[in-house]
Design a protein around this motif. Sequence first.
Motif, PDB file in Angstrom:
ATOM      1  N   TYR A 234      60.616  98.283  52.808  1.00  0.00           N
ATOM      2  CA  TYR A 234      61.921  98.881  53.088  1.00  0.00           C
ATOM      3  C   TYR A 234      62.982  97.808  53.305  1.00  0.00           C
ATOM      4  O   TYR A 234      62.703  96.738  53.846  1.00  0.00           O
TER       5      TYR A 234
ATOM      6  N   ALA B 278      71.235  98.108  45.585  1.00  0.00           N
ATOM      7  CA  ALA B 278      71.755  99.466  45.405  1.00  0.00           C
ATOM      8  C   ALA B 278      71.347 100.000  44.033  1.00  0.00           C
ATOM      9  O   ALA B 278      71.530  99.332  43.016  1.00  0.00           O
TER      10      ALA B 278
ATOM     11  N   ASN C  52      66.008 101.001  44.058  1.00  0.00           N
ATOM     12  CA  ASN C  52      64.831 101.327  44.858  1.00  0.00           C
ATOM     13  C   ASN C  52      63.815 102.110  44.030  1.00  0.00           C
ATOM     14  O   ASN C  52      64.156 102.727  43.031  1.00  0.00           O
TER      15      ASN C  52
ATOM     16  N   ALA D   5      65.446 107.346  49.664  1.00  0.00           N
ATOM     17  CA  ALA D   5      66.647 106.651  50.115  1.00  0.00           C
ATOM     18  C   ALA D   5      67.409 107.536  51.083  1.00  0.00           C
ATOM     19  O   ALA D   5      68.611 107.592  51.068  1.00  0.00           O
TER      20      ALA D   5
ATOM     21  N   THR E 129      69.340 112.247  48.964  1.00  0.00           N
ATOM     22  CA  THR E 129      69.105 111.437  47.766  1.00  0.00           C
ATOM     23  C   THR E 129      67.881 111.969  47.050  1.00  0.00           C
ATOM     24  O   THR E 129      67.017 112.588  47.655  1.00  0.00           O
TER      25      THR E 129
ATOM     26  N   SER F 266      69.368 104.645  46.017  1.00  0.00           N
ATOM     27  CA  SER F 266      69.952 103.946  47.168  1.00  0.00           C
ATOM     28  C   SER F 266      71.408 103.618  46.861  1.00  0.00           C
ATOM     29  O   SER F 266      71.774 103.361  45.717  1.00  0.00           O
ATOM     30  N   THR F 267      72.231 103.646  47.875  1.00  0.00           N
ATOM     31  CA  THR F 267      73.667 103.481  47.654  1.00  0.00           C
ATOM     32  C   THR F 267      74.197 102.109  48.054  1.00  0.00           C
ATOM     33  O   THR F 267      75.308 101.751  47.674  1.00  0.00           O
TER      34      THR F 267
ATOM     35  N   GLN G 111      69.369  98.891  51.838  1.00  0.00           N
ATOM     36  CA  GLN G 111      69.374 100.149  52.583  1.00  0.00           C
ATOM     37  C   GLN G 111      68.036 100.307  53.308  1.00  0.00           C
ATOM     38  O   GLN G 111      66.978 100.246  52.693  1.00  0.00           O
TER      39      GLN G 111
ATOM     40  N   ASN H 146      66.312 102.705  54.605  1.00  0.00           N
ATOM     41  CA  ASN H 146      65.372 103.797  54.369  1.00  0.00           C
ATOM     42  C   ASN H 146      64.999 103.920  52.891  1.00  0.00           C
ATOM     43  O   ASN H 146      64.418 104.901  52.473  1.00  0.00           O
ATOM     44  N   ALA H 147      65.323 102.920  52.104  1.00  0.00           N
ATOM     45  CA  ALA H 147      64.953 102.881  50.692  1.00  0.00           C
ATOM     46  C   ALA H 147      63.906 101.788  50.511  1.00  0.00           C
ATOM     47  O   ALA H 147      64.036 100.700  51.066  1.00  0.00           O
TER      48      ALA H 147
END
Length: 86
Positions: free
Chosen positions: A35, A40, A43, A47, A51, A57-58, A62, A64-65
């Motif tokens: 993680y 971005a 991933n 995410a 998502t 992933s943004t 990130q 949580n990705a």
Amino acid sequence: MKKTTSVLIASAITTALAMAPMTGVHAEGDKEKCYGVAKAGKNDCKAGPGTSCAGSSTVDGQGNAWMLVLKGSCEKIVGGSLADKG
């Protein structure tokens, strides 16, 4: 003598070609979810809420990705964590 050399060379080439797919390829069992290291949109999956999955992933890193990395390497990567940091 020439025939023996040709057979040895052919055997060596055949062996090298047969082993080529094994080099550089790792079984999924050799990998772990890491993680906070994906760029971005790069991933592998998950995410956060809202998502879809891979590529969702943004932002870079990130929490949580995740993406799959070689086992034992995640925590050596800056920002890498074996647990969701979201």
